[in-house]
Every structure is written in structure tokens, then in C-alpha cells.
Design a protein around this motif. Structure first.
Motif, PDB file in Angstrom:
ATOM      1  N   CYS A 158     -53.589   0.286   9.810  1.00  0.00           N
ATOM      2  CA  CYS A 158     -53.112  -0.691   8.821  1.00  0.00           C
ATOM      3  C   CYS A 158     -53.375  -2.113   9.334  1.00  0.00           C
ATOM      4  CB  CYS A 158     -51.618  -0.513   8.574  1.00  0.00           C
ATOM      5  SG  CYS A 158     -51.130   1.123   7.986  1.00  0.00           S
ATOM      6  N   LYS A 159     -53.528  -3.037   8.402  1.00  0.00           N
ATOM      7  CA  LYS A 159     -53.713  -4.436   8.786  1.00  0.00           C
ATOM      8  C   LYS A 159     -52.390  -5.020   9.276  1.00  0.00           C
ATOM      9  CE  LYS A 159     -57.598  -5.584   5.768  1.00  0.00           C
ATOM     10  NZ  LYS A 159     -58.091  -6.501   4.685  1.00  0.00           N
ATOM     11  N   ASN A 160     -52.469  -5.729  10.366  1.00  0.00           N
ATOM     12  CA  ASN A 160     -51.269  -6.350  10.936  1.00  0.00           C
ATOM     13  C   ASN A 160     -51.083  -7.732  10.317  1.00  0.00           C
ATOM     14  OD1 ASN A 160     -49.045  -6.920  12.459  1.00  0.00           O
ATOM     15  ND2 ASN A 160     -50.139  -7.150  14.387  1.00  0.00           N
ATOM     16  N   ASP A 161     -50.646  -7.733   9.060  1.00  0.00           N
ATOM     17  CA  ASP A 161     -50.420  -8.995   8.355  1.00  0.00           C
ATOM     18  C   ASP A 161     -49.146  -8.886   7.529  1.00  0.00           C
ATOM     19  OD1 ASP A 161     -51.101  -7.430   6.152  1.00  0.00           O
ATOM     20  OD2 ASP A 161     -53.125  -8.247   5.983  1.00  0.00           O
ATOM     21  N   GLU A 162     -48.995  -9.793   6.571  1.00  0.00           N
ATOM     22  CA  GLU A 162     -47.738  -9.819   5.794  1.00  0.00           C
ATOM     23  C   GLU A 162     -47.561  -8.593   4.906  1.00  0.00           C
ATOM     24  OE1 GLU A 162     -51.000 -11.773   3.466  1.00  0.00           O
ATOM     25  OE2 GLU A 162     -50.196 -11.930   5.520  1.00  0.00           O
ATOM     26  N   THR A 163     -48.593  -7.791   4.713  1.00  0.00           N
ATOM     27  CA  THR A 163     -48.471  -6.593   3.869  1.00  0.00           C
ATOM     28  C   THR A 163     -47.994  -5.378   4.655  1.00  0.00           C
ATOM     29  OG1 THR A 163     -50.771  -5.862   4.234  1.00  0.00           O
ATOM     30  CG2 THR A 163     -50.373  -7.442   2.447  1.00  0.00           C
ATOM     31  N   LEU A 164     -47.896  -5.511   5.968  1.00  0.00           N
ATOM     32  CA  LEU A 164     -47.542  -4.372   6.808  1.00  0.00           C
ATOM     33  C   LEU A 164     -46.113  -3.897   6.520  1.00  0.00           C
ATOM     34  CD1 LEU A 164     -48.431  -2.507   9.133  1.00  0.00           C
ATOM     35  CD2 LEU A 164     -47.469  -4.191  10.717  1.00  0.00           C
ATOM     36  N   LEU A 165     -45.995  -2.662   6.064  1.00  0.00           N
ATOM     37  CA  LEU A 165     -44.701  -2.067   5.714  1.00  0.00           C
ATOM     38  C   LEU A 165     -43.894  -2.994   4.809  1.00  0.00           C
ATOM     39  CD1 LEU A 165     -43.639  -0.430   9.105  1.00  0.00           C
ATOM     40  CD2 LEU A 165     -44.710   0.667   7.140  1.00  0.00           C
ATOM     41  N   ALA A 166     -44.594  -3.573   3.837  1.00  0.00           N
ATOM     42  CA  ALA A 166     -43.931  -4.505   2.923  1.00  0.00           C
ATOM     43  C   ALA A 166     -43.718  -3.911   1.537  1.00  0.00           C
ATOM     44  CB  ALA A 166     -44.748  -5.784   2.810  1.00  0.00           C
ATOM     45  N   GLU A 167     -44.264  -2.730   1.271  1.00  0.00           N
ATOM     46  CA  GLU A 167     -44.117  -2.100  -0.037  1.00  0.00           C
ATOM     47  C   GLU A 167     -42.885  -1.201  -0.048  1.00  0.00           C
ATOM     48  OE1 GLU A 167     -47.704  -0.064  -1.153  1.00  0.00           O
ATOM     49  OE2 GLU A 167     -48.911  -1.457   0.034  1.00  0.00           O
ATOM     50  N   THR A 168     -42.037  -1.383  -1.029  1.00  0.00           N
ATOM     51  CA  THR A 168     -40.870  -0.511  -1.173  1.00  0.00           C
ATOM     52  C   THR A 168     -41.288   0.719  -1.976  1.00  0.00           C
ATOM     53  OG1 THR A 168     -39.329  -2.379  -1.111  1.00  0.00           O
ATOM     54  CG2 THR A 168     -38.520  -0.315  -2.049  1.00  0.00           C
ATOM     55  N   SER A 169     -41.352   1.867  -1.309  1.00  0.00           N
ATOM     56  CA  SER A 169     -41.756   3.102  -1.979  1.00  0.00           C
ATOM     57  C   SER A 169     -40.575   3.864  -2.539  1.00  0.00           C
ATOM     58  CB  SER A 169     -42.534   3.993  -1.008  1.00  0.00           C
ATOM     59  OG  SER A 169     -41.758   4.277   0.149  1.00  0.00           O
ATOM     60  N   TYR A 170     -39.368   3.565  -2.062  1.00  0.00           N
ATOM     61  CA  TYR A 170     -38.156   4.219  -2.585  1.00  0.00           C
ATOM     62  C   TYR A 170     -36.960   3.350  -2.237  1.00  0.00           C
ATOM     63  CZ  TYR A 170     -34.344   7.577  -3.208  1.00  0.00           C
ATOM     64  OH  TYR A 170     -33.176   8.198  -3.604  1.00  0.00           O
ATOM     65  N   ALA A 171     -36.023   3.262  -3.168  1.00  0.00           N
ATOM     66  CA  ALA A 171     -34.787   2.513  -2.913  1.00  0.00           C
ATOM     67  C   ALA A 171     -33.647   3.138  -3.698  1.00  0.00           C
ATOM     68  CB  ALA A 171     -34.953   1.047  -3.289  1.00  0.00           C
ATOM     69  N   ASN A 172     -32.527   3.285  -3.048  1.00  0.00           N
ATOM     70  CA  ASN A 172     -31.318   3.800  -3.677  1.00  0.00           C
ATOM     71  C   ASN A 172     -30.157   2.920  -3.225  1.00  0.00           C
ATOM     72  OD1 ASN A 172     -28.884   5.251  -4.236  1.00  0.00           O
ATOM     73  ND2 ASN A 172     -30.067   7.154  -4.389  1.00  0.00           N
ATOM     74  N   LYS A 173     -29.762   1.988  -4.078  1.00  0.00           N
ATOM     75  CA  LYS A 173     -28.714   1.041  -3.712  1.00  0.00           C
ATOM     76  C   LYS A 173     -27.368   1.713  -3.519  1.00  0.00           C
ATOM     77  CE  LYS A 173     -30.831  -3.017  -5.880  1.00  0.00           C
ATOM     78  NZ  LYS A 173     -30.664  -4.119  -6.857  1.00  0.00           N
ATOM     79  N   ASP A 174     -27.093   2.752  -4.295  1.00  0.00           N
ATOM     80  CA  ASP A 174     -25.813   3.441  -4.174  1.00  0.00           C
ATOM     81  C   ASP A 174     -25.642   4.068  -2.797  1.00  0.00           C
ATOM     82  OD1 ASP A 174     -25.148   2.763  -6.771  1.00  0.00           O
ATOM     83  OD2 ASP A 174     -25.941   4.628  -7.620  1.00  0.00           O
ATOM     84  N   ASP A 175     -26.720   4.652  -2.277  1.00  0.00           N
ATOM     85  CA  ASP A 175     -26.660   5.290  -0.962  1.00  0.00           C
ATOM     86  C   ASP A 175     -27.220   4.396   0.142  1.00  0.00           C
ATOM     87  OD1 ASP A 175     -25.573   7.600  -2.062  1.00  0.00           O
ATOM     88  OD2 ASP A 175     -27.541   8.476  -2.464  1.00  0.00           O
ATOM     89  N   SER A 176     -27.592   3.166  -0.212  1.00  0.00           N
ATOM     90  CA  SER A 176     -28.114   2.195   0.762  1.00  0.00           C
ATOM     91  C   SER A 176     -29.308   2.757   1.541  1.00  0.00           C
ATOM     92  CB  SER A 176     -27.005   1.769   1.731  1.00  0.00           C
ATOM     93  OG  SER A 176     -25.954   1.144   1.037  1.00  0.00           O
ATOM     94  N   ILE A 177     -30.266   3.302   0.779  1.00  0.00           N
ATOM     95  CA  ILE A 177     -31.493   3.839   1.371  1.00  0.00           C
ATOM     96  C   ILE A 177     -32.667   2.974   0.922  1.00  0.00           C
ATOM     97  CG2 ILE A 177     -33.031   5.830   1.554  1.00  0.00           C
ATOM     98  CD1 ILE A 177     -30.660   7.585   0.730  1.00  0.00           C
ATOM     99  N   ARG A 178     -33.548   2.661   1.862  1.00  0.00           N
ATOM    100  CA  ARG A 178     -34.743   1.912   1.511  1.00  0.00           C
ATOM    101  C   ARG A 178     -35.919   2.429   2.327  1.00  0.00           C
ATOM    102  NH1 ARG A 178     -36.191  -4.486   2.497  1.00  0.00           N
ATOM    103  NH2 ARG A 178     -37.863  -4.634   0.937  1.00  0.00           N
ATOM    104  N   CYS A 179     -37.022   2.730   1.643  1.00  0.00           N
ATOM    105  CA  CYS A 179     -38.226   3.213   2.311  1.00  0.00           C
ATOM    106  C   CYS A 179     -39.343   2.194   2.143  1.00  0.00           C
ATOM    107  CB  CYS A 179     -38.665   4.561   1.733  1.00  0.00           C
ATOM    108  SG  CYS A 179     -37.439   5.878   1.935  1.00  0.00           S
ATOM    109  N   LEU A 180     -39.993   1.860   3.236  1.00  0.00           N
ATOM    110  CA  LEU A 180     -41.087   0.894   3.245  1.00  0.00           C
ATOM    111  C   LEU A 180     -42.367   1.574   3.708  1.00  0.00           C
ATOM    112  CD1 LEU A 180     -39.229  -2.114   4.931  1.00  0.00           C
ATOM    113  CD2 LEU A 180     -39.641  -1.760   2.490  1.00  0.00           C
ATOM    114  N   THR A 181     -43.474   1.205   3.091  1.00  0.00           N
ATOM    115  CA  THR A 181     -44.752   1.824   3.432  1.00  0.00           C
ATOM    116  C   THR A 181     -45.866   0.800   3.349  1.00  0.00           C
ATOM    117  OG1 THR A 181     -46.151   3.749   2.975  1.00  0.00           O
ATOM    118  CG2 THR A 181     -45.327   2.533   1.071  1.00  0.00           C
TER     119      THR A 181
END
Length: 280
Positions: A124-147
Motif C-alpha cells: 500500500c502507498k504510505n500516504d494520507e490514504t493509508l487505512l483511511a477508508e471506513t469499510s464497516y462502522a457500528n456506532k451502537d457497538d463502537s466498532i470501526r474497520c479501516l482498510t
């Protein structure tokens, strides 16, 4: 105990006994001590999913993903885990301690572990896009996945604000992403031979040259000419389940022998104390 050799022997035994088990298409997931282990033994597997257990530092043979094709990583960590701290486990007196004397010379945050893997292993490119995409989020369970996209292989990290070590009441009840781990592996296997993964109904569609649940089989001559779609349980998953089941059974036996003084601790993990958590 040679932990990596132990897993390698199980892998070899299964592939020798069952024709559908292919070492190059085996994946591993581990929780707690198992998380440390699957990262340490990652060269044995096509992809890994460590849960509540991670190590910093990448083996030299895993680097340069442009040469070997990368290695998918799906890492899960409780941000309030008191056993394996998200900030890492080390001897730094200014940082919270981990359970059971788990400590390295330096502390590496789980996010930095994921970033290093994404760049050094998966290209992966080591820039501002690195692990910056939210692929899953659940606010109720406070889960966030970055890819990160546009990498050789997928690197995804999921953080959980209020899940601790996934041991309340038991792991199978506390960890909410078991199906997602299997789907992560399935998608990777599907795409090996240019299959198309349908993220909605979780199926893999093959080109005219491939067949099977995850497009791992070659089409015999009389069936060529049409795309196939899989909805049944994959033979790959049978291999995964068989592998994990045997590992857990053997690992439980080893721990029992250790408790009774039949064998001692050793190998590369001699400094890591085993976390004994009752699983209901």
C-alpha cells in the motif's frame, strides 16, 4: 515447544490425508495467545486474522509484497483490552502494563502494526490514504474497520471501544465478527483466479476456466463456456475448520500437560506467558 513447527506439521498432515487441503490456500485466525501465534507463523498461511493478540516487526521474507503477492491481514483489537493493550506490550513504565508479564523492549501501537503490514507486506502507498477508508462502522457497538484499496493484498483493522479482550462471557459470544473473518478469507480465495466476490450474498462467481465454491478448481472440458456461482460451503472452509479444530484440540492438550508439569515452556515464545481464561 516449536510452535511454528507444530502448526506446520498439522498443515502437512492434513494436506497429505485430504486431497482438497492445499497449504497455499490455508488461512489462520487466532485469539489472544493465538493472535500472537498466527502473526508469528504467518509465513505458513495465505492470510491471517489475529484477534486480541499482535506482534510488531515483520519477518524479512514477508516484505517486498510486489515479489510474493502480499499477505492479507484482518486484525481485531479491543481499545480497552486490559490483557493485550492496544498501545502494545512493553517495559515502558509510563504505559499501562499487559497481562501475564507480556512485554517487549519497545511498544508499538496496533494501528502502527497494521500500517507497517499494509506498506511493507501488502504494497500500500504510505500516504494520507493509508487505512483511511471506513469499510464497516457500528456506532451502537463502537466498532470501526479501516482498510486500504489499490494494494496487492487487503489490510483491514477493526477496533472495538468497549469489547475488552472478547472474553465476557465467552469468546464465541463476545466476538461479533466471526462471519466477517470467514468472508474476508473467502473473498481473497475467490479473487486468486479472477473470481468476482459478491459482498451482498457472499458468493463467488467464476470465469469460464474455473469452478467450485471459490473458483479454485479447473473446469473440465464438457462444462467450459459458462460462469458458475457458488452458494454452498466451500471445501476450503472445510480445510480451515479442520485445521483450526485440530490446532485448538492439540493446543488444549499441550496446556493441560504444562499444568501437570509433563512438558515445559520453550521455543521462541518462551517469554510470552499463556493467558488462562475460562471459556464457557
Amino acid at each position: 515447544l516449536d510452535d511454528v513447527g507444530f502448526l506446520s506439521n498439522i498443515q502437512s498432515a492434513l494436506s497429505n490425508e485430504f486431497a482438497f487441503v492445499k497449504p497455499q490456500f490455508t488461512y489462520a485466525t487466532g485469539w489472544s495467545n493465538g493472535g500472537f501465534l498466527v502473526m508469528h507463523a504467518s509465513e505458513l498461511f495465505r492470510g491471517i486474522a489475529p484477534i486480541s493478540g499482535f506482534i510488531a516487526g515483520i519477518e524479512s521474507e514477508l516484505k517486498r509484497g510486489d515479489i510474493h503477492g502480499g499477505k492479507p491481514l484482518f486484525i481485531h483489537q479491543g481499545m480497552d483490552d486490559p490483557y493485550v493493550r492496544s498501545t502494545g506490550c512493553c517495559h515502558d513504565l509510563n504505559l499501562p502494563k499487559c497481562c501475564c508479564n507480556i512485554a517487549a523492549d519497545t511498544c508499538t501501537d496496533v494501528m502502527d502494526v497494521a500500517r507497517d503490514w499494509a506498506v511493507e507486506v501488502n504494497g500500500c502507498k504510505n500516504d494520507e490514504t493509508l487505512l483511511a477508508e471506513t469499510s464497516y462502522a457500528n456506532k451502537d457497538d463502537s466498532i470501526r474497520c479501516l482498510t486500504s484499496s489499490n494494494c496487492i493484498s487487503n489490510t483491514t483493522i477493526c477496533t472495538y471501544d468497549h469489547s475488552g479482550h472478547f472474553n465476557q462471557q465467552s469468546f464465541d459470544k463476545a466476538f461479533p465478527m466471526a462471519n466477517e473473518v470467514m468472508n474476508f478469507f473467502a473473498r481473497d480465495a475467490c479473487e486468486v483466479n479472477d473470481g468476482w466476490w459478491n459482498g451482498i450474498d457472499k458468493t463467488c462467481s467464476c470465469n469460464t476456466e474455473r469452478s467450485g465454491p471459490l473458483c479454485l478448481d479447473k473446469v473440465v472440458a464438457e462444462y467450459k463456456g459458462s460462469r458458475t456461482s457458488a452458494t454452498s460451503i466451500s471445501r476450503l472452509f472445510v480445510a480451515i475448520v479442520s485445521f483450526i479444530t485440530l490446532v485448538l484440540a492439540a493446543y488444549a492438550m499441550v496446556k493441560k500437560l504444562r499444568r501437570h508439569g509433563k512438558i515445559g515452556r520453550g521455543g521462541k515464545y518462551a517469554k510470552v506467558e499463556y493467558i488462562d481464561i475460562e471459556i464457557n
